[in-house]
Write an enzyme that holds these catalytic residues in place. Structure first.
Site, short mmCIF file in Angstrom:
data_model
loop_
_atom_site.label_atom_id
_atom_site.label_comp_id
_atom_site.label_asym_id
_atom_site.label_seq_id
_atom_site.Cartn_x
_atom_site.Cartn_y
_atom_site.Cartn_z
N GLU A 163 -11.64 -3.52 -2.88
CA GLU A 163 -10.68 -2.55 -3.40
C GLU A 163 -10.51 -2.75 -4.91
O GLU A 163 -9.90 -3.73 -5.34
CB GLU A 163 -9.33 -2.73 -2.69
CG GLU A 163 -9.40 -2.60 -1.18
CD GLU A 163 -8.25 -3.31 -0.50
OE1 GLU A 163 -7.10 -2.88 -0.69
OE2 GLU A 163 -8.50 -4.31 0.21
N HIS A 205 -9.57 2.11 0.51
CA HIS A 205 -9.55 0.95 1.41
C HIS A 205 -10.69 1.00 2.43
O HIS A 205 -10.51 0.66 3.60
CB HIS A 205 -8.20 0.88 2.13
CG HIS A 205 -7.77 -0.50 2.51
ND1 HIS A 205 -8.48 -1.29 3.36
CD2 HIS A 205 -6.68 -1.23 2.14
CE1 HIS A 205 -7.85 -2.44 3.53
NE2 HIS A 205 -6.75 -2.43 2.78
N HIS A 246 0.81 -1.23 0.00
CA HIS A 246 0.00 0.00 0.00
C HIS A 246 0.84 1.28 0.00
O HIS A 246 0.51 2.25 0.69
CB HIS A 246 -0.95 0.00 1.19
CG HIS A 246 -2.05 -1.02 1.08
ND1 HIS A 246 -2.53 -1.49 -0.12
CD2 HIS A 246 -2.77 -1.66 2.05
CE1 HIS A 246 -3.50 -2.37 0.11
NE2 HIS A 246 -3.66 -2.50 1.41
#
Length: 352
Positions: free
Chosen positions: A314, A184, A110
């Site tokens: 996502e 997210h 991420h």
């Protein structure tokens, strides 16, 4: 116009704001410019009662507490430069090797240790023909978290009259780089203390998924879902077969017909009647069932976020795409513009 209120100070003393988008149906989306984070989303149930269907906190301090940073759930945040995992925190681009921060075992996750979820974005609230909106911009400088190029990112949240939260992503760069932007958010359509999402009925428009190794890096195999616990081509309760998946669901599904805007996922919560339909122009979607939540975090209204308290959908390119050339490409080069739109439509299904 959207409303604005203080949301506290970050640990370095920066004041951040909370913006509220509303529509005529009473639906409300609240977003802070810290991490571009969606903190709450109020939508009606089958009785017309509004309820918050997003996990999060009432103050920016919740997103910076030691407990939160240790567990790293990324509640509601914008994710970049690269959503999901990159194997061994490295990739090669145009003959140059790049090393990234390893923040998930041996891998990069991420965007790194200080990804887009932990920076303060410039924010401008407004309205358009579609509804109230919030435009967020951020300059990710060359070398940030190991990624090359100065990347200019623009994200627009729009709440429409028909209860759609649309997220539009745009980016340009002055040097070749990799990019994979997503949000997210953790959803729970029957959100409340102690409620889990195992009874939610999920449909995924995907006949295949990316098989992963022990560190959740794709092996390269795109395996058919038919006859496996990964088959959500027809509605199935999230918890129905999850015990058959070691560690629970945290995988990328390969979306069918992945050109242009296409249906990605649908969710129905039988008790409240709430529904969620996700469309995107991305080739994949990561379905995560909140397996790593463990009750150590307490959020809005005193809700304790236990295991499976929320699920994520996502929209994305596949994990580790920079190292897997057979996957859809994620390189962005000077003169090109990355643009992607994902939409989350909320409704209700009345009992028959």
């Amino acid at each position: 116009m959207p409303t604005t209120a203080p949301f506290g100070q970050t640990t370095d003393g920066t004041h951040v704001q909370l913006f509220t988008l509303t529509n005529a149906n009473g639906v409300m989306a609240r977003i802070t410019n810290y991490g571009g984070t969606l903190t709450s989303l109020l939508v009606p149930d089958k009785h017309g009662r509004l309820g918050d269907v997003i996990l999060g906190f009432d103050h920016v301090s919740g997103y910076q507490s030691p407990e939160y940073l240790k567990s790293g759930p990324y509640f509601g945040a914008l994710i970049g430069r690269y959503g999901n995992r990159i194997k061994d925190g490295r990739f090669a681009l145009d003959g140059q090797e790049y090393s990234l921060a390893k923040n998930n075992g041996p891998n990069a996750l991420h965007g790194g240790k200080v990804g887009f979820d932990k920076v303060v974005w410039q924010a401008e609230a407004g309205t358009s023909a579609e509804g109230q909106n919030l435009t967020l911009t951020y300059l990710s400088r060359d070398g940030e978290e190991g990624y090359p190029g100065n990347l200019r990112v623009r994200v627009v949240y729009t709440l429409t009259a028909d209860n759609v939260l649309q997220i539009s992503y745009t980016a340009t760069t002055d040097q070749a780089t990799f990019i994979n932007l997503t949000n997210h958010a953790y959803f729970n359509l029957n959100h409340g203390a102690g409620q889990d999402i195992l009874g939610h009925e999920l449909t995924l428009n995907a006949d295949r998924y990316t098989v992963v190794d022990a560190t959740l890096i794709p092996t390269g195999e795109l395996r058919p879902v038919r006859g496996t616990p990964f088959d959500f081509t027809t509605p199935r309760a999230i918890g129905e077969r999850m015990a058959q998946v070691p560690g629970g669901y945290d995988h990328n599904w390969v979306l069918n017909h992945a050109t242009g805007a296409h249906a990605a996922a649908s969710v129905h919560e039988p008790t409240t009647g709430r529904t969620l339909d996700v469309t995107t122009d991305q080739p994949g979607i990561q379905f995560y069932a909140g397996n790593f939540l463990d009750g150590t975090l307490t959020g809005k209204g005193g809700a304790v976020y236990v295991k499976n308290a929320g699920f994520c959908l996502e929209t994305q390119h596949f994990p580790d795409s920079p190292n897997q050339p057979q996957f859809p490409g994620t390189a962005l080069r000077p003169g090109e513009t990355f643009h992607s739109v994902s939409s989350y439509r909320f409704g209700v299904r009345k009992p028959r």
